[in-house]
Design a protein around this motif. Structure first.
Motif, PDB file in Angstrom:
ATOM      1  N   ASP A  66       0.861  -1.189  -0.118  1.00 31.02           N
ATOM      2  CA  ASP A  66       0.042  -0.068  -0.158  1.00 31.02           C
ATOM      3  C   ASP A  66       0.919   1.346   0.028  1.00 31.02           C
ATOM      4  OD1 ASP A  66      -2.160  -1.598   0.028  1.00 31.02           O
ATOM      5  OD2 ASP A  66      -2.344  -1.432   2.179  1.00 31.02           O
ATOM      6  N   ILE A  67       0.494   2.128  -0.791  1.00 32.10           N
ATOM      7  CA  ILE A  67       1.165   3.550  -0.954  1.00 32.10           C
ATOM      8  C   ILE A  67       0.248   4.616  -0.739  1.00 32.10           C
ATOM      9  CG2 ILE A  67       3.113   2.565  -2.177  1.00 32.10           C
ATOM     10  CD1 ILE A  67       0.621   4.554  -4.227  1.00 32.10           C
ATOM     11  N   THR A  68       0.599   5.821  -0.487  1.00 31.81           N
ATOM     12  CA  THR A  68      -0.099   7.136  -0.492  1.00 31.81           C
ATOM     13  C   THR A  68       0.245   7.767  -1.933  1.00 31.81           C
ATOM     14  OG1 THR A  68      -0.258   6.998   2.067  1.00 31.81           O
ATOM     15  CG2 THR A  68      -0.635   9.124   0.558  1.00 31.81           C
ATOM     16  N   ILE A  69      -0.513   8.048  -2.594  1.00 29.74           N
ATOM     17  CA  ILE A  69      -0.416   9.020  -3.766  1.00 29.74           C
ATOM     18  C   ILE A  69      -0.425  10.528  -3.486  1.00 29.74           C
ATOM     19  CG2 ILE A  69      -1.374   9.553  -6.060  1.00 29.74           C
ATOM     20  CD1 ILE A  69      -2.065   6.553  -6.419  1.00 29.74           C
ATOM     21  N   SER A  70      -1.423  10.921  -2.795  1.00 30.06           N
ATOM     22  CA  SER A  70      -1.608  12.268  -2.169  1.00 30.06           C
ATOM     23  C   SER A  70      -2.152  12.346  -0.937  1.00 30.06           C
ATOM     24  CB  SER A  70      -2.578  13.153  -3.227  1.00 30.06           C
ATOM     25  OG  SER A  70      -3.070  14.226  -2.780  1.00 30.06           O
ATOM     26  N   VAL A 126      -6.777   2.047  -7.257  1.00 33.82           N
ATOM     27  CA  VAL A 126      -6.998   3.086  -6.390  1.00 33.82           C
ATOM     28  C   VAL A 126      -7.718   3.253  -5.492  1.00 33.82           C
ATOM     29  CG1 VAL A 126      -7.394   5.717  -7.037  1.00 33.82           C
ATOM     30  CG2 VAL A 126      -6.150   4.153  -8.734  1.00 33.82           C
ATOM     31  N   GLU A 127      -7.535   3.814  -4.335  1.00 34.26           N
ATOM     32  CA  GLU A 127      -8.690   3.896  -3.223  1.00 34.26           C
ATOM     33  C   GLU A 127      -8.829   5.602  -3.295  1.00 34.26           C
ATOM     34  OE1 GLU A 127     -10.057   2.746   0.676  1.00 34.26           O
ATOM     35  OE2 GLU A 127      -9.868   2.162  -1.379  1.00 34.26           O
ATOM     36  N   ALA A 139      -4.527   9.843  -9.713  1.00 34.90           N
ATOM     37  CA  ALA A 139      -3.829   8.605  -9.632  1.00 34.90           C
ATOM     38  C   ALA A 139      -3.068   8.243 -10.702  1.00 34.90           C
ATOM     39  CB  ALA A 139      -4.591   7.430  -9.098  1.00 34.90           C
ATOM     40  N   LEU A 140      -4.055   8.243 -12.095  1.00 33.85           N
ATOM     41  CA  LEU A 140      -3.153   8.037 -13.359  1.00 33.85           C
ATOM     42  C   LEU A 140      -2.424   9.041 -13.556  1.00 33.85           C
ATOM     43  CD1 LEU A 140      -3.411   6.377 -15.821  1.00 33.85           C
ATOM     44  CD2 LEU A 140      -5.179   8.069 -16.910  1.00 33.85           C
ATOM     45  N   GLN A 141      -2.293  10.250 -13.294  1.00 36.84           N
ATOM     46  CA  GLN A 141      -1.324  11.143 -13.459  1.00 36.84           C
ATOM     47  C   GLN A 141       0.008  10.764 -12.709  1.00 36.84           C
ATOM     48  OE1 GLN A 141      -1.030  13.233 -15.893  1.00 36.84           O
ATOM     49  NE2 GLN A 141      -2.386  14.726 -16.129  1.00 36.84           N
ATOM     50  N   TRP A 142      -0.293  10.592 -11.507  1.00 35.74           N
ATOM     51  CA  TRP A 142       0.900   9.813 -10.559  1.00 35.74           C
ATOM     52  C   TRP A 142       1.706   8.950 -11.277  1.00 35.74           C
ATOM     53  CZ3 TRP A 142       1.841   5.396  -7.925  1.00 35.74           C
ATOM     54  CH2 TRP A 142       2.807   5.314  -7.039  1.00 35.74           C
ATOM     55  N   VAL A 143       0.745   8.029 -11.937  1.00 38.54           N
ATOM     56  CA  VAL A 143       1.415   6.754 -12.485  1.00 38.54           C
ATOM     57  C   VAL A 143       2.419   7.226 -13.639  1.00 38.54           C
ATOM     58  CG1 VAL A 143       1.106   4.711 -13.697  1.00 38.54           C
ATOM     59  CG2 VAL A 143       0.008   5.125 -11.844  1.00 38.54           C
ATOM     60  N   SER A 144       1.773   8.167 -14.377  1.00 37.56           N
ATOM     61  CA  SER A 144       2.492   8.579 -15.703  1.00 37.56           C
ATOM     62  C   SER A 144       3.630   9.159 -15.381  1.00 37.56           C
ATOM     63  CB  SER A 144       1.386   9.395 -16.214  1.00 37.56           C
ATOM     64  OG  SER A 144       0.239   8.763 -16.965  1.00 37.56           O
ATOM     65  N   SER A 145       3.694   9.945 -13.977  1.00 45.13           N
ATOM     66  CA  SER A 145       4.990  10.657 -13.527  1.00 45.13           C
ATOM     67  C   SER A 145       6.141   9.730 -13.566  1.00 45.13           C
ATOM     68  CB  SER A 145       4.599  11.369 -12.336  1.00 45.13           C
ATOM     69  OG  SER A 145       4.762  10.547 -11.274  1.00 45.13           O
ATOM     70  N   PHE A 146       6.052   8.532 -13.444  1.00 49.26           N
ATOM     71  CA  PHE A 146       7.214   7.813 -13.500  1.00 49.26           C
ATOM     72  C   PHE A 146       7.675   7.428 -14.717  1.00 49.26           C
ATOM     73  CE2 PHE A 146       5.256   7.191  -9.352  1.00 49.26           C
ATOM     74  CZ  PHE A 146       6.318   7.308  -8.429  1.00 49.26           C
ATOM     75  N   ALA A 189       8.917  13.440  -7.491  1.00 50.73           N
ATOM     76  CA  ALA A 189       7.923  12.278  -7.243  1.00 50.73           C
ATOM     77  C   ALA A 189       8.859  11.072  -5.956  1.00 50.73           C
ATOM     78  CB  ALA A 189       7.549  11.309  -8.410  1.00 50.73           C
ATOM     79  N   ILE A 190       8.094  10.402  -5.113  1.00 57.73           N
ATOM     80  CA  ILE A 190       8.601   9.554  -4.395  1.00 57.73           C
ATOM     81  C   ILE A 190       9.220   8.206  -5.356  1.00 57.73           C
ATOM     82  CG2 ILE A 190       7.311   9.743  -2.607  1.00 57.73           C
ATOM     83  CD1 ILE A 190       5.566   7.408  -2.891  1.00 57.73           C
ATOM     84  N   ASP A 191      10.249   7.539  -4.679  1.00 53.48           N
ATOM     85  CA  ASP A 191      10.695   6.462  -5.497  1.00 53.48           C
ATOM     86  C   ASP A 191       9.716   5.399  -5.466  1.00 53.48           C
ATOM     87  OD1 ASP A 191      12.682   4.793  -6.812  1.00 53.48           O
ATOM     88  OD2 ASP A 191      13.171   3.949  -5.178  1.00 53.48           O
ATOM     89  N   GLU A 192       9.179   4.630  -6.512  1.00 54.29           N
ATOM     90  CA  GLU A 192       8.473   3.677  -6.587  1.00 54.29           C
ATOM     91  C   GLU A 192       9.141   2.562  -7.411  1.00 54.29           C
ATOM     92  OE1 GLU A 192       6.707   0.733  -6.080  1.00 54.29           O
ATOM     93  OE2 GLU A 192       6.219   2.452  -4.719  1.00 54.29           O
ATOM     94  N   PRO A 193       9.852   1.514  -6.928  1.00 58.99           N
ATOM     95  CA  PRO A 193      10.684   0.568  -7.834  1.00 58.99           C
ATOM     96  C   PRO A 193       9.780  -0.454  -8.631  1.00 58.99           C
ATOM     97  CG  PRO A 193      10.950   0.069  -5.521  1.00 58.99           C
ATOM     98  CD  PRO A 193      10.263   1.447  -5.433  1.00 58.99           C
ATOM     99  N   TRP A 194       8.622  -0.619  -8.285  1.00 57.12           N
ATOM    100  CA  TRP A 194       7.848  -1.511  -8.940  1.00 57.12           C
ATOM    101  C   TRP A 194       7.439  -1.238 -10.057  1.00 57.12           C
ATOM    102  CZ3 TRP A 194       3.867  -4.418  -5.349  1.00 57.12           C
ATOM    103  CH2 TRP A 194       4.634  -5.203  -4.303  1.00 57.12           C
TER     104      TRP A 194
END
Length: 336
Positions: free
Chosen positions: A59-63, A125-126, A145-152, A161-166
């Motif tokens: 589990d992670i926090t997007i915002s 997404v929660e 949430a989709l924009q957050w994913v796209s930011s990687f 952005a935070i590091d998200e290795p997956w």
């Protein structure tokens, strides 16, 4: 983060409190502002290497403001696959916009199975729920949430952005999908429409969208929905009380004359899944036919499972037809 289901003691504490409104059998709202959800499966924690599928989750926090969280899923990869990029699915759970969660046992179990079969990274997404946060809050959260994913994406400067290795190590940003079941499928449609007008970070494009038993409605009746019309209208008015046009708002009725053309869907592939006995079945069929006639340049597929009802793949996992539908979705996501 406390993701446990409300205890019996907590439910008993509501006895005697004054009820302001309720929408049975889903929610009850009390005068003190508290909300009691009466339906939905229990919450479960994430796990490393699920014993049945080998899928890991976290589990992670997007915002933090607004609070948007997500559960990430990663399939078990062999050493020879460790450097292979795999598709990304941003998933929106169902529940009539009012109940269920990315942390619910039924959706967690379903995504474990789908991620294992399709070999994808999934971000469930929660989003915030009504009535505490009326629509369109959920739509905004799911877009964020989709924009957050796209930011990687490597094409976007995500240094903040935070590091998200997956996502960094395994996500293929040339194969980004969105999808959902029921209300989540409604959200996926609206996100695809928005992506047709607005850019995602890094120029990321949505390759495909899967809409499973999509929650669409409208004032025009169909053969399969007349007996439940009052309930669906009541739910929509409850979750989006200020929706322009009411039950014919384009977000719930994409076929209304005032709705934007479906030609504007911002994806290349679309899979609509319906179930023969589902009260939403006709709406999903109408939608897929309308997409084909709209002038949209993508590839649309319609699949129907006979003898089944709404969200059966979530509610009755492991059955022959649930497995059949999950495989159909997995094939769509892994198609080259």
């Amino acid at each position: 983060m406390d993701i446990s289901k409300p205890s019996q003691k907590k439910m008993e504490s509501n006895i005697g409190k004054e009820v302001v409104t309720e929408l049975l059998p889903l929610v009850r709202v009390y005068k003190d502002g508290s909300v009691e959800r009466l339906s939905g499966s229990p919450f479960v924690p994430p796990s490393m290497e699920d014993p049945e599928t080998g899928v890991s989750s976290k589990d992670i926090t997007i915002s933090s403001n607004p609070l948007i969280r997500a559960r990430l899923f990663l399939p078990k990869l062999e050493e020879s696959e460790s450097n292979i990029k795999i598709p990304i699915l941003v998933y929106y759970h169902g529940g009539g916009f009012l109940i269920e969660s990315a942390f619910s046992a039924d959706h967690h179990r379903f995504l474990n199975s789908l991620v294992s079969q399709a070999k994808i990274v999934a971000v469930s997404v929660e989003y915030r729920l009504p009535p505490e946060n009326p629509l369109p809050a959920a739509y905004e959260d799911c877009w964020a949430a989709l924009q957050w994913v796209s930011s990687f994406s490597s094409k976007y400067d995500n240094s903040a952005a935070i590091d998200e290795p997956w996502l960094n190590n395994h996500g293929d940003f040339e194969r980004v999908f969105i999808g959902g079941d029921s209300a989540g499928a409604n959200i996926a449609h609206n996100i695809a429409m928005r992506a047709g007008k607005e850019n995602l970070h890094g120029g990321v494009k949505i390759l495909g969208a899967l809409l499973t038993h999509p929650y669409f409605w409208g004032s025009k009746p169909s053969a399969s929905d007349q007996s439940i019309d009052y309930l669906v209208c009541s739910v929509w008015n409850f979750v989006y009380p200020n929706a322009p046009g009411g039950i014919d708002n384009p977000m719930i009725n994409p076929l209304v004359d005032e709705a934007p053309s479906l030609e504007g869907l911002g994806c290349c592939r679309l899979l609509v899944s319906v179930a023969e006995c589902d009260w939403l079945r006709d709406r999903g069929v109408w939608y897929s036919e309308a997409v084909k006639k709209s002038g949209w340049k993508g590839e649309v597929e319609l699949t129907e499972i006979e003898g089944e009802d709404h969200a059966f793949q979530i509610l009755r996992p492991g059955t022959k037809n649930a497995n059949r539908l999950t495989k159909r979705l997995a094939d769509f996501l892994s198609k080259k």
